[in-house]
Design an enzyme around this catalytic site. Structure first.
Site, PDB file in Angstrom:
ATOM      1  N   VAL A 168       0.808  -1.222   0.000  1.00 25.12           N
ATOM      2  CA  VAL A 168       0.000   0.000   0.000  1.00 25.12           C
ATOM      3  C   VAL A 168       0.840   1.270   0.000  1.00 25.12           C
ATOM      4  O   VAL A 168       0.294   2.358  -0.184  1.00 25.12           O
ATOM      5  CB  VAL A 168      -0.963   0.040   1.216  1.00 25.12           C
ATOM      6  N   TYR A 169       2.137   1.166   0.220  1.00 25.15           N
ATOM      7  CA  TYR A 169       2.966   2.364   0.234  1.00 25.15           C
ATOM      8  C   TYR A 169       3.046   2.948  -1.178  1.00 25.15           C
ATOM      9  O   TYR A 169       3.590   2.325  -2.091  1.00 25.15           O
ATOM     10  CB  TYR A 169       4.377   2.053   0.740  1.00 25.15           C
ATOM     11  N   SER A 170       2.502   4.131  -1.339  1.00 27.47           N
ATOM     12  CA  SER A 170       2.489   4.812  -2.635  1.00 27.47           C
ATOM     13  C   SER A 170       1.901   3.933  -3.735  1.00 27.47           C
ATOM     14  O   SER A 170       2.387   3.903  -4.860  1.00 27.47           O
ATOM     15  CB  SER A 170       3.897   5.280  -3.025  1.00 27.47           C
ATOM     16  N   ASP A 171       0.836   3.201  -3.399  1.00 26.02           N
ATOM     17  CA  ASP A 171       0.134   2.365  -4.383  1.00 26.02           C
ATOM     18  C   ASP A 171       1.083   1.414  -5.106  1.00 26.02           C
ATOM     19  O   ASP A 171       0.952   1.188  -6.315  1.00 26.02           O
ATOM     20  CB  ASP A 171      -0.606   3.227  -5.405  1.00 26.02           C
ATOM     21  N   GLY A 172       2.028   0.848  -4.364  1.00 22.24           N
ATOM     22  CA  GLY A 172       2.967  -0.100  -4.950  1.00 22.24           C
ATOM     23  C   GLY A 172       4.249   0.524  -5.454  1.00 22.24           C
ATOM     24  O   GLY A 172       5.220  -0.199  -5.744  1.00 22.24           O
TER      25      GLY A 172
END
Length: 344
Positions: A61-65
């Protein structure tokens, strides 16, 4: 760099790990954390590996992958020098199968993380949150299959309540499945809730703490003082509501003591706060982040030395809070110290 066993496993991890939450910079929350690109990330990885910081933590989920993608590019060509830790389980989209810890979701999440990272296996894979909708046995069986398939080496949890973690460990033992050996937790001088239950559980069950946000969501940087406004560059302006709540008076009391000890030792406030954590039971590794090279080098100065017992006692006193029931009032009784000397 000191290396420690991760829980009851055979995996040795550095006392400090690098958190790649600042990589990528997609979305309102993560762009406030940082927007490190691949070239900048490679430099930070160079410095980390040179200092012995060989574990890098991220999540889908960090920066949408994008965090996984940037980290993968930064470690290209030196996979054998690093350990990769990532997480899944939080929602990555609105779909019914884009959240949770069901079998299909976990298999897909691991495959996607491997692709983004450009690697063949994940050294430490952690569930980012407990999924009460999915039977624990299904989750553990899926994770065990991924371990047996060689796609994951070690398993962990993150942000579990005590009963959630203990029930998972018991189910793994009962069914002969791979156990969690790590628990990624919020723990800092301004957030010691981990100690009330999860620390003793970790000691008893061989689960090592992987500490996130060790500086209290950016509050223990040395830039926040009583009676002063937040610094202009503080990420708290945009992200405070997304992080753990911290009582202002507790924060100021802790910072006052940190300031005094910094003056006495010649260390910085963040270095002292990180070093205190490394003295605590069950802590295997503390995740530090950095937006730039200078910040990283400052954080690296937290290892290679130890606070004096008198300094530790002052920090313990300044950061102490009344525990919730049922831990209060028993932890204040002499018999608790006699029965649980390692937790006092």
């Amino acid at each position: 760099m000191e290396y420690r066993r991760l829980g009851a496993s055979g995996l040795l991890v550095p006392a400090l790990s690098f958190g790649a939450g600042t990589f990528g910079g997609r979305g309102a929350l993560f762009s406030a954390w940082g927007d490190t690109d691949a070239a900048q990330a490679r430099r930070l990885v160079d410095i980390s590996v040179e200092a012995g910081v060989t574990m890098f933590d991220t999540a889908d989920v960090y920066s949408d992958g994008a965090s996984e993608e940037v980290l993968g590019a930064a470690i290209a060509g030196r996979r054998d020098q690093v350990l990769i830790s990532t997480k899944a389980g939080l929602p990555t989209g609105p779909g019914a199968h884009e959240a949770g810890s069901g079998r299909a979701r976990l298999i897909g999440a691991v495959e996607n993380s491997l692709r983004r990272l450009g690697i063949e296996h994940i050294d430490l894979f952690q569930l980012h949150a407990f999924d009460a909708r999915t039977p624990i046995e299904e989750t553990l069986a899926a994770l065990d299959d991924l371990v047996r398939a060689g796609k994951i080496r070690y398993l962990g949890a993150s942000n579990f309540a005590g009963w959630e973690l203990m029930k998972s460990l018991a189910a793994a033992d009962r069914n002969g499945l791979t156990r969690y050996v790590a628990h990624q937790v919020f723990y800092s001088l301004v957030g010691r809730d981990y100690e009330w239950e999860l620390m003793s559980l970790g000691q008893d069950q061989g689960v090592g703490a992987v500490v996130w946000s060790p500086l209290g969501w950016g509050r223990l940087t040395g830039k926040i003082r009583r009676g002063q406004p937040l610094p202009a560059g503080s990420r708290l302006h945009q992200t405070a509501e997304a992080g753990p709540p911290v009582d202002d008076e507790l924060l100021y009391d802790v910072v006052d003591v940190l300031d005094d000890i910094a003056a006495e030792t010649g260390r910085t406030v963040p270095q002292i706060a990180l070093n205190w954590l490394l003295s605590r039971p069950t802590v295997a590794t503390v995740i530090v982040g950095a937006r730039d090279e200078n910040q990283l080098r400052q954080n690296l100065g937290a290892v290679g030395w130890q606070l004096d017992p008198e300094h530790l006692a002052r920090l313990d006193k300044a950061s102490a809070t009344t525990p919730p029931y049922p831990y209060y009032p028993y932890r204040r009784l002499p018999d608790f110290a006699r029965l649980n000397p390692s937790l006092v």
